[in-house]
Write a protein that holds these residues in place. Structure first.
Motif, PDB file in Angstrom:
ATOM      1  N   SER A   1       0.852  -1.190   0.000  1.00 42.00           N
ATOM      2  CA  SER A   1       0.000   0.000   0.000  1.00 42.00           C
ATOM      3  C   SER A   1       0.887   1.239   0.000  1.00 42.00           C
ATOM      4  O   SER A   1       2.087   1.182   0.298  1.00 42.00           O
ATOM      5  CB  SER A   1      -0.934   0.010   1.215  1.00 42.00           C
TER       6      SER A   1
ATOM      7  N   VAL B   1      -9.284  -3.377  -0.927  1.00 42.16           N
ATOM      8  CA  VAL B   1      -9.436  -1.972  -0.555  1.00 42.16           C
ATOM      9  C   VAL B   1      -8.577  -1.103  -1.455  1.00 42.16           C
ATOM     10  O   VAL B   1      -7.364  -1.322  -1.571  1.00 42.16           O
ATOM     11  CB  VAL B   1      -9.051  -1.758   0.920  1.00 42.16           C
TER      12      VAL B   1
ATOM     13  N   HIS C   1      -8.362   4.227   2.024  1.00 42.90           N
ATOM     14  CA  HIS C   1      -9.046   4.296   3.315  1.00 42.90           C
ATOM     15  C   HIS C   1      -8.443   5.431   4.140  1.00 42.90           C
ATOM     16  O   HIS C   1      -7.237   5.684   4.094  1.00 42.90           O
ATOM     17  CB  HIS C   1      -8.893   2.976   4.075  1.00 42.90           C
TER      18      HIS C   1
ATOM     19  N   THR D   1     -13.845   5.052   2.830  1.00 41.19           N
ATOM     20  CA  THR D   1     -13.214   3.840   2.318  1.00 41.19           C
ATOM     21  C   THR D   1     -13.833   3.503   0.970  1.00 41.19           C
ATOM     22  O   THR D   1     -15.058   3.534   0.813  1.00 41.19           O
ATOM     23  CB  THR D   1     -13.424   2.645   3.278  1.00 41.19           C
TER      24      THR D   1
ATOM     25  N   GLU E   1     -13.702   0.269  -1.651  1.00 39.13           N
ATOM     26  CA  GLU E   1     -13.201  -1.087  -1.789  1.00 39.13           C
ATOM     27  C   GLU E   1     -14.014  -1.881  -2.808  1.00 39.13           C
ATOM     28  O   GLU E   1     -15.198  -1.612  -3.042  1.00 39.13           O
ATOM     29  CB  GLU E   1     -13.221  -1.809  -0.436  1.00 39.13           C
TER      30      GLU E   1
ATOM     31  N   GLN F   1     -15.905  -5.172  -3.741  1.00 41.63           N
ATOM     32  CA  GLN F   1     -16.621  -6.252  -3.076  1.00 41.63           C
ATOM     33  C   GLN F   1     -17.348  -7.053  -4.142  1.00 41.63           C
ATOM     34  O   GLN F   1     -18.308  -6.571  -4.750  1.00 41.63           O
ATOM     35  CB  GLN F   1     -17.619  -5.718  -2.047  1.00 41.63           C
TER      36      GLN F   1
ATOM     37  N   ILE G   1      -5.395  -1.350   4.077  1.00 36.43           N
ATOM     38  CA  ILE G   1      -5.499  -0.694   5.381  1.00 36.43           C
ATOM     39  C   ILE G   1      -4.480  -1.346   6.306  1.00 36.43           C
ATOM     40  O   ILE G   1      -4.773  -2.353   6.968  1.00 36.43           O
ATOM     41  CB  ILE G   1      -6.915  -0.824   5.979  1.00 36.43           C
TER      42      ILE G   1
ATOM     43  N   LYS H   1      -8.231  -5.545   6.152  1.00 37.89           N
ATOM     44  CA  LYS H   1      -9.091  -6.183   5.171  1.00 37.89           C
ATOM     45  C   LYS H   1      -8.223  -6.617   3.993  1.00 37.89           C
ATOM     46  O   LYS H   1      -7.044  -6.288   3.919  1.00 37.89           O
ATOM     47  CB  LYS H   1     -10.204  -5.229   4.694  1.00 37.89           C
TER      48      LYS H   1
ATOM     49  N   ASN I   1      -6.344  -6.669   0.723  1.00 42.51           N
ATOM     50  CA  ASN I   1      -5.746  -5.572  -0.034  1.00 42.51           C
ATOM     51  C   ASN I   1      -6.129  -5.639  -1.513  1.00 42.51           C
ATOM     52  O   ASN I   1      -6.509  -6.692  -2.026  1.00 42.51           O
ATOM     53  CB  ASN I   1      -4.217  -5.608   0.085  1.00 42.51           C
TER      54      ASN I   1
END
Length: 1307
Positions: free
Chosen positions: A188, A217, A220, A230, A232, A234, A312, A323, A325
């Protein structure tokens, strides 16, 4: 509040520079030729006529003069490598030089790597470009949306039928620069603020990303007080979590603020833009935008320390993340104007890197394939036969519930293996030669469009099916037959020419995508399949996954839920109030007028004022009367409300809730002819408007949130009450009764009727804080009548005439409905044109309606053929609809004509001319006749208003009764109105809006209704004499009598018609329950007709009709029994003088039988009594003061139908009210909420008196029953049929009339 949307718009403009900088890097002159300088090696193709790479630049004349494939078929393509990612804005094509080879249509595909291609789309569909008509001309196309890619592929779709495929091509654009970061799923970037806290009132975040992973994600940030933001992935969709200063909302537990996008794990670039001003947020993914308002107590987003991109990280735990990445590439990442990736590349101190982040995008060389056809697609791959065991794995994604994934014939006679998707469940079936079956079922909802990994492993009699890394095995494998791998593996389906033993396909073939296919633990090279060097295939797209989310955007309207298969989408309209293929059509009517027109009576209904428009239905009460149709909308405070201690500093404010939005109420009001709302203010030393010169102490608020200081029937802008207008106030200098400030109670009551101010939404009172000051108010329901649009009609009387309206805008859904009537053979109802698109409705012949439409794919015509002519000068209904699913046409109640629409190609209806109604732009084929109630997408077109300023067209169209007169029943007369019609029930024994409501009453012992048959008497003051007078039939040649009755008592006299002292007609119910019709024409000439098929005193409803035409008599009972009789020529039939229902009270020389039946008259219920054109019972109940009718005894209106099988001696009174919500008697305000102590005491006294009277009544009833039972016990008991009620035995014992009649006819 309006400042927020404006600020959002300004912010969008201010930061548009960031958007374009990060997402286009566009040179304003981005139209340079990009292919002209390429080397021949930059071109490649599916095949080449020369066997080598042929240069194919525009205007190339050397060698073969361009590209032609070895075979001209649909699997050929030509592609070029532009060297780097560039921005492409246009393309151009030619045919092959000096030949008859050219392409007439083609599609485009783009790629960054030469793998995993993406088709060029426009209007949400794969776009087809028009090609060449000869070999040398250049056809140039500007792309509607520029594309950034390194590789471009031209795919010929059609070519010159007299030649072959031949192409020379050019691509136009410019260079493209971008900043890219690659995240490996364990890394990140942290952007650290220069201070501890970053507090922003507005934010703009933009980026592009590509990934093969459906979860991860992207960025964030959070603060200690609960603020967080945030973004992300999903399951292939982007979820945005945003919260402002709400400690209760945490990322781990809260639902996303917004979710957008679909299938975003396709390894293609997707753009994201987040714009926030305070709580207002615009969230855009690719070209879809969602607007929402976020939660939180403040408008500032407070982020502590840093923003993280790609994951994060957990503080103090390197390499640990809260969570999953992000795994993929991010390009042109901007946070409030800061280029995050550029800072990282330059190793600026604001950026801290966690893990391995590189600044070039690593592209996985994965080749997807698409199974296009559900009946013919398949992929054949070879395996290694006779290996002990079996191993196959692959990934798939689809929207279809069913389809064959894999089929293979195992070696050494070990059976057949079939892997399929059935109902979204994965099913593995091994059919062995011993007929025993091994079956494994696993998973659910696998047709969700996501990638799913499947692995089949068989070793030593153990079979394992693994789905998404979860293994499933059969409970027990009892076959004990060794499994040996086969030589051929069929994926997705079977060829048509194979036997069942070679490929097993019990259900339809698979439609979807596959990738990463392994057989015997070896990956299969699908590019080799494409090149023909490995396996075989049919109807596949190789190196491309062309899955499409047909529910994004959701074309199901009004909250309908969308589901889909591979080729189409479906809308579930349950609980929406709408119906149709896309939930476009409201199931409710647009007004109470329409419900009435359909034959409905008063009741609660939902009305949808804008039909298929965006407004939801509104629940109203339709009070359908004979002359008006009222629409009532109740609010939440209808009772008389007491005002307690209000002052200018602390006003008493009440807000009214009507159960619907203001837009719904306004639409209903605007569509009505008249609306009103009653306002009542009861006061004692409480001033109202403070007239004549003071500022008002009370005001009300209307629809536009404006204060209004007028009351009751006063016009807007005049600070007065009703009494001020007619100068009848208690004190002349004042314009309201309450403004006199008297110590006694008074009131100001009236109706507000200025529609632009209605409804009343709030009342504010500031004047009851003084000593002895009291007040109460009541605001009635909103009441409207008249539909301005249902009867809105025009007449076209020249073929060249038409009405024009603004362009009809209906890109995705269009519905048109109207009524018409004509005598013409043909004519155009309406037409609207575009550049290519059009829409037209016309009467194409005397019995045929045609609906024609073109959205760019060629015209579609729907025709409804009527079995009867449509130019009969009667109203006919037409409704045409077009949506993404189907086109349909409905005429009256004839079978609906419809056609499914293709979901590929053009689907937006784009019109730009004026809308012509009643004609066309060419002024030919104009319509002659009337058009009424024209609605387009729920919007009502005011035809009459436009006709007032148009020559050749007249407002209005008479003749409604010719079409709708049959809706008036039971002798009711249809009366024409400008806006519709009404049913005049004056000469009908029925009443109500359609003359269908029975008028009935309960007769007690001795009740008598006598009607004198003489000159006409007007019975109502609301109708003209000609239509409302009751006429006496002075012609002795005809008698028409009808009545219905319910009774449990016999004998009885139902009806007596007197002609002279000796002549009469009587309808008698005999003691045994038989029915007699007695004609006494003289003392010597009596005709008795006895109907004894059943006991008519059985508490059931019975219907009797007596019709005499001259000397022919017909008697009909209960719609079944019908008897005819002819009087002799000597019989004298005289004119009737009077008619009596129930007991005959005058001495008219009754014969003995009628006299016996007349002892008590009639006990029971009579209904709908008619004598020729006279309704005597209705006259007695409705027009007692004007009709020549006399009532003696007790006559109580009731409903005979409700008394069937009940105690007909119990009187049930039926009340009707125009207000279903009830109304308080407001002559005295101290009611309900305003009640003094003395009133309460008076109420207690009244209750005590009522109890005493009830006790006396009960005792009297008991004594009477005791005396009656003693009397009947002394009577002689007679024999009666079993089905007669015992009450007959308690009545006067009449002699059997059958034995004593002079002329008797048994029926």
């Amino acid at each position: 509040m309006d400042s927020v949307p404006r600020l959002t718009s300004v912010l969008t403009l201010l930061f548009s520079g960031f958007w374009h900088l990060g997402f286009t890097a566009t040179n304003y002159n981005c139209d340079d030729p990009l292919a002209s300088l390429l080397s021949p090696m930059a071109f490649s193709s599916s095949s080449d006529l020369t066997g080598t790479h042929s240069p194919a630049q525009l205007n190339w004349r050397v060698g073969t003069g361009g590209w032609s494939p070895a075979d001209s078929n649909a699997q050929q393509w030509l592609q070029m490598d532009l060297g780097n990612r560039v921005e492409i804005t246009a393309v151009a094509t030619q045919g092959r030089y000096g030949s008859s080879d050219w392409v007439t249509s083609y599609s485009l595909m783009f790629s960054d790597t030469g793998r995993n291609w993406k088709q060029y789309k426009q209007e949400d569909g794969i776009w087809t470009f028009a090609g060449n008509m000869n070999a040398d001309s250049v056809v140039h196309h500007k792309l509607l949306h520029s594309v950034r890619a390194r590789f471009v592929r031209f795919v010929p779709l059609e070519w010159n039928p007299s030649g072959k495929i031949g192409m020379r091509v050019e691509v136009y654009g410019c260079s493209y620069k971008s900043d890219v970061a690659d995240f490996d799923g364990r890394s990140s970037l942290l952007y650290r603020f220069s201070q501890k806290l970053m507090s922003t009132l507005k934010d703009v975040i933009s980026l592009k990303f590509k990934s093969m992973q459906g979860d991860g994600v992207l960025f964030h940030g959070e603060g200690q007080r609960g603020d967080h933001i945030t973004l992300e992935l999903q399951k292939g969709r982007l979820a945005l979590h945003l919260n402002l200063d709400d400690s209760k909302s945490r990322l781990s537990s809260s639902a996303p603020s917004a979710t957008l996008g679909s299938l975003l794990d396709d390894q293609h670039w997707h753009s994201v833009l987040i714009e926030r001003v305070g709580k207002q947020v615009n969230f855009t993914v690719d070209k879809h935008t969602q607007h929402f308002r976020t939660k939180g107590a403040t408008d500032a987003l407070d982020i502590d320390y840093e923003l993280s991109f790609g994951g994060i990280p957990v503080p103090g735990k390197p390499g640990t993340f809260l969570k999953k990445n992000f795994h993929g590439c991010i390009e042109n990442l901007y946070y409030n104007g800061v280029n995050i990736i550029d800072l990282a590349k330059r190793r600026k101190h604001q950026i801290y890197t966690v893990g391995n982040v590189t600044f070039s995008c690593s592209e996985p060389q994965i080749v997807p394939i698409t199974f296009v056809n559900s009946s013919s697609s398949y992929l054949l791959l070879p395996g290694t036969p006779q290996i002990d065991g079996l191993s196959v794995s692959f990934q798939f994604r689809t929207w279809n519930e069913d389809g064959v994934l894999l089929s293979t014939e195992l070696s050494e006679g070990s059976g057949t293996l079939l892997l399929s998707l059935e109902g979204g469940i994965l099913r593995l079936l091994i059919q062995k030669m011993t007929e025993r079956v091994t079956e494994i079922l696993t998973g659910s909802n696998l047709n969700d469009g996501l990638w799913h990994a499947v692995s089949i492993s068989a070793r030593r009699n153990r079979i394992t099916l693994t789905l998404d890394n979860d293994a499933a095995s059969p409970a027990q494998d009892t076959t004990r037959v060794q499994i040996y791998s086969g030589s051929s593996y069929y994926f997705g389906g079977c060829p048509d020419n194979l036997t069942d033993s070679q490929c097993f396909n019990p259900i339809k073939a698979f439609q979807g995508c596959m990738r990463l296919i392994f057989i015997d633990n070896q990956p299969k090279d699908l590019i080799s399949v494409q090149q023909g060097s490995l396996g075989n295939f049919s109807d596949l797209h190789i190196d491309l996954c062309s899955i499409k989310d047909r529910c994004l955007p959701n074309y199901c309207e009004h909250g309908g839920s969308c589901s889909q298969s591979w080729s189409t989408f479906y809308c579930n309209c349950s609980d929406t109030g709408y119906t149709g293929a896309t939930c476009h059509n409201s199931i409710y009517e647009q007004s109470c007028e329409v419900y009435r027109h359909q034959g409905n009576t008063a009741g609660f209904f939902y009305i949808d004022s804008d039909g298929s428009g965006p407004l939801a239905p509104l629940r109203v009460y339709c009070n359908i009367t004979e002359d008006k149709i009222w629409t009532l909308v109740q609010h939440n405070n209808t009772e008389l409300t007491r005002v307690r201690g209000s002052s200018p500093e602390k006003p008493d404010t009440t807000t009214l809730d009507y159960g619907g939005s203001m837009d719904q109420l306004e639409a209903m009001i605007d569509g009505s002819e008249h609306c009103e709302q009653e306002m009542a203010y009861h006061c004692r030393r409480s001033r109202l408007l403070n007239t004549p010169d003071g500022a008002p102490f009370i005001w009300w608020v209307g629809r536009s949130s404006e204060r209004h200081p007028y009351w009751g029937d006063a016009p807007p802008g005049v600070q007065q009450c009703e009494c001020g207008l007619d100068e009848s106030c208690l004190d002349i200098p004042h314009f309201c009764n309450c403004d006199t400030d008297k110590d006694g109670w008074t009131n100001d009551t009236g109706f507000l009727s200025f529609k632009d101010h209605l409804p009343v939404t709030q009342i504010v009172i500031t004047t009851t804080n003084r000593s002895n000051s009291e007040a109460a108010w009541r605001i009635g329901p909103l009441r409207c009548y008249g539909d301005r649009h249902f009867w809105n009609a025009v007449s076209f009387y020249t073929e060249a005439s038409y009405l024009h309206f603004p362009t009809f805008h209906a890109e995705f859904s269009a519905d048109i409905s109207f009524f018409f009537k004509t005598t013409a053979l043909s004519g155009v109802f309406l037409e609207n044109l575009g550049i290519k698109d059009f829409i037209r409705l016309e009467l194409s012949s005397s019995s045929e309606i045609t609906f024609a439409i073109d959205v760019g794919n060629g015209p579609i015509e729907l025709i409804v053929q009527s079995p009867s002519i449509l130019n009969d000068n009667q109203w006919h209904y037409v409704r045409a609809e077009r949506n993404l699913k189907e086109t349909s046409l409905q005429v009256d109640n004839l079978p609906r004509s419809s056609r499914e629409n293709t979901e590929e190609g053009h689907f937006r209806l784009q019109l730009n001319s004026q809308l012509f109604v009643g004609g066309t732009s060419s002024r030919q084929k104009g319509f002659l006749g009337c058009i009424r109630s024209l609605h387009m997408n729920g919007q009502r077109l005011d035809l009459e208003e436009r006709a007032k300023v148009t020559s050749g067209v007249r407002p209005g169209c008479p003749g409604h009764c010719s079409s709708y007169g049959s809706i008036c029943h039971n002798g009711g007369k249809c009366v024409e109105k400008h806006s519709g019609y009404l049913c005049d029930c004056t000469n009908s024994p029925y009443e109500g809006p359609f003359c269908k409501k029975e008028v009935s009453a309960v007769f007690e012992a001795g009740t008598s209704v006598t009607y004198m048959l003489q000159e006409p008497y007007p019975v109502t003051k609301n109708f003209s004499l000609s239509s409302s007078a009751i006429y006496t039939d002075t012609m002795p040649s005809k008698e028409n009598i009808a009545l219905s009755f319910v009774t449990g008592r016999a004998p009885s006299l139902l009806l007596f018609v007197n002609s002279s002292s000796q002549d009469f007609l009587a309808v008698v119910l005999c003691k045994n329950g038989s029915l007699q019709v007695r004609y006494q024409l003289s003392k010597e000439d009596t005709h008795v007709f006895t109907i004894d098929v059943e006991n008519f005193a059985n508490r059931r409803m019975h219907h009797l009709k007596i019709n005499r035409e001259g000397r022919e008599l017909t008697i009909q009972v209960d719609q079944q029994l019908r008897v005819s009789y002819n009087f002799s020529p000597e019989a004298e039939l005289r004119t009737a003088r009077s008619l009596t229902l129930g007991k005959v009270t005058e001495s008219l020389g009754l014969d003995s039988e009628v006299a016996k039946a007349n002892t008590l008259g009639f006990l029971g219920c009579l209904s709908s009594v008619q004598y020729n054109n006279i309704a005597p019972l209705k006259a007695a109940l409705r027009h007692f003061t004007t009709a020549p009718v006399t009532v003696q005894g007790t006559l109580v209106e009731s409903s005979c139908g409700s008394m069937v099988d009940s105690d007909v001696n119990a009187v049930t009174t039926v009340h009707s009210s125009s207000d279903p919500f009830g109304k308080v008697d407001e002559r005295e305000p101290l009611t309900n909420a305003v009640r003094s102590d003395s009133a309460v005491i008076g109420g207690v006294i009244a209750v005590v008196i009522f109890v005493i009277f009830c006790s006396i009544g009960i005792m009297s009833r008991f004594l009477y029953q005791h005396k009656q039972s003693h009397r009947t016990s002394q009577m002689k008991e007679k024999e009666y049929p079993d089905n007669l009620d015992s009450s007959f035995r308690n009545e006067i014992d009449l002699q059997n009339t059958v034995s004593e009649c002079k002329r008797e006819y048994f029926i």
